[in-house]
Design a protein around this motif. Sequence first.
Motif, short mmCIF file in Angstrom:
data_model
loop_
_atom_site.label_atom_id
_atom_site.label_comp_id
_atom_site.label_asym_id
_atom_site.label_seq_id
_atom_site.Cartn_x
_atom_site.Cartn_y
_atom_site.Cartn_z
N HIS A 102 5.46 4.13 -2.99
CA HIS A 102 4.76 3.21 -3.44
C HIS A 102 5.44 2.27 -4.48
O HIS A 102 6.36 2.95 -5.26
CB HIS A 102 3.42 3.87 -4.11
N GLU B 89 4.08 -1.20 -9.08
CA GLU B 89 4.28 -2.49 -9.75
C GLU B 89 3.68 -2.24 -11.16
O GLU B 89 2.42 -2.10 -11.37
CB GLU B 89 3.53 -3.39 -9.08
N ASP C 283 -4.73 3.85 -5.21
CA ASP C 283 -3.89 2.81 -5.99
C ASP C 283 -4.96 1.79 -6.69
O ASP C 283 -6.03 1.57 -6.23
CB ASP C 283 -2.61 2.41 -5.41
N ASP C 284 -4.36 0.84 -7.38
CA ASP C 284 -5.11 -0.19 -7.97
C ASP C 284 -5.91 -1.13 -7.04
O ASP C 284 -6.83 -1.91 -7.56
CB ASP C 284 -4.20 -0.98 -8.90
N GLU C 285 -5.15 -1.13 -6.07
CA GLU C 285 -5.62 -2.06 -4.95
C GLU C 285 -6.99 -1.24 -4.05
O GLU C 285 -7.29 -2.12 -2.92
CB GLU C 285 -4.83 -2.88 -3.87
N GLY C 286 -7.60 -0.32 -4.56
CA GLY C 286 -8.39 0.17 -3.73
C GLY C 286 -7.92 1.22 -2.60
O GLY C 286 -8.79 1.75 -1.92
N GLY C 287 -6.61 1.31 -2.42
CA GLY C 287 -6.11 2.17 -1.17
C GLY C 287 -6.15 3.51 -1.65
O GLY C 287 -6.09 3.93 -2.73
N ARG D 34 -0.60 -5.33 -12.17
CA ARG D 34 -0.27 -4.05 -11.94
C ARG D 34 -0.72 -3.46 -10.70
O ARG D 34 -2.00 -4.03 -10.22
CB ARG D 34 -1.26 -3.51 -13.11
N ASN D 35 0.05 -2.86 -9.63
CA ASN D 35 -0.59 -1.97 -8.65
C ASN D 35 0.05 -0.75 -8.84
O ASN D 35 1.38 -0.76 -8.29
CB ASN D 35 -0.48 -3.07 -7.31
N ALA E 169 0.90 -1.23 -0.07
CA ALA E 169 -0.02 0.01 -0.04
C ALA E 169 0.86 1.27 0.08
O ALA E 169 1.79 1.26 0.28
CB ALA E 169 -0.83 -0.08 1.31
#
Lengths: 164, 108
Positions: free
Chosen positions: B28, B31, B93-97, B45-46, B2
């Motif tokens: 960060h 990725e 970010d892509d993980e919803g963070g 991807r993140n 994160a």
Amino acid sequence: MDRRRVLAGAGALALAGAARPAVAEPDHPAAAAATADPAPLVPTAHYQDALAKIVGNGSPIEGRMTLELPEDAENGNIVPYKIGVESPMTDADHVARIHLLSTQNPQPLVATFRFTPLSGKAAVSGRMRLAKTQDVVAVALTSDNTLLIARTTVNVGIGGCGAE
Amino acid sequence: MAASKPRVRFPEQAQAGDVIEIKALITHVMETGNRKDADGKPIPRNIIHTFTAHYDEALIFKAEFGSGIAANPYVSFFFKVPGPGELRVSWQDDEGGETIERYPLNVV
């Protein structure tokens, strides 16, 4: 300086659709070997698509936007960029967007920056990844739908972006 | 991974009408989605895909990032100070963070 101009010219030729820029062919092999410069790279099809999507039918104007990157970047994982456009940044006359594009990375659209009159100044800087030696391109769109373009060549030592 | 440790720098005080530079950095991995792990499986991807800066409710600046932005994304932009208010910056970010930071601006 001469080489940068040749590379930029070759990039323009490639953009115009030339399969292989003629200027890349050394007239004097010995002289070419002495400088040991690689031939300029033809922009990827991904880049051409991304550029076409941004530009549409418009004709971007050169010379009004500055795009600064180092001429030589040893580490392609972290390359500083700086973009600026002279603009009053008023409600009636401002830069709305600037797109930052790579002509050789796996993903050509590196960033899109949105500005408002509250920005005060149409300028942005940061750090990007470059997979290999290439032209980096910026395209700006003003509030009156004028398109601006700038490009510069960066020689990359070790490429970023991970494995393709 | 994160996003963490956001750092935002701008002048300690400003006058209404000043154009100030704001620098924002966050930790960060960014990725790219282009890499594979030891077993040859693609690493998803993140990245931080969006950074925004608001003054109270008005948008100052927005950046939409792709995989070509370097790890620990840093961005510098400008802001014409209209008067007293609160600067709010956010990273998604892509993980919803999402990381949100708020700073009152000292307008003299």
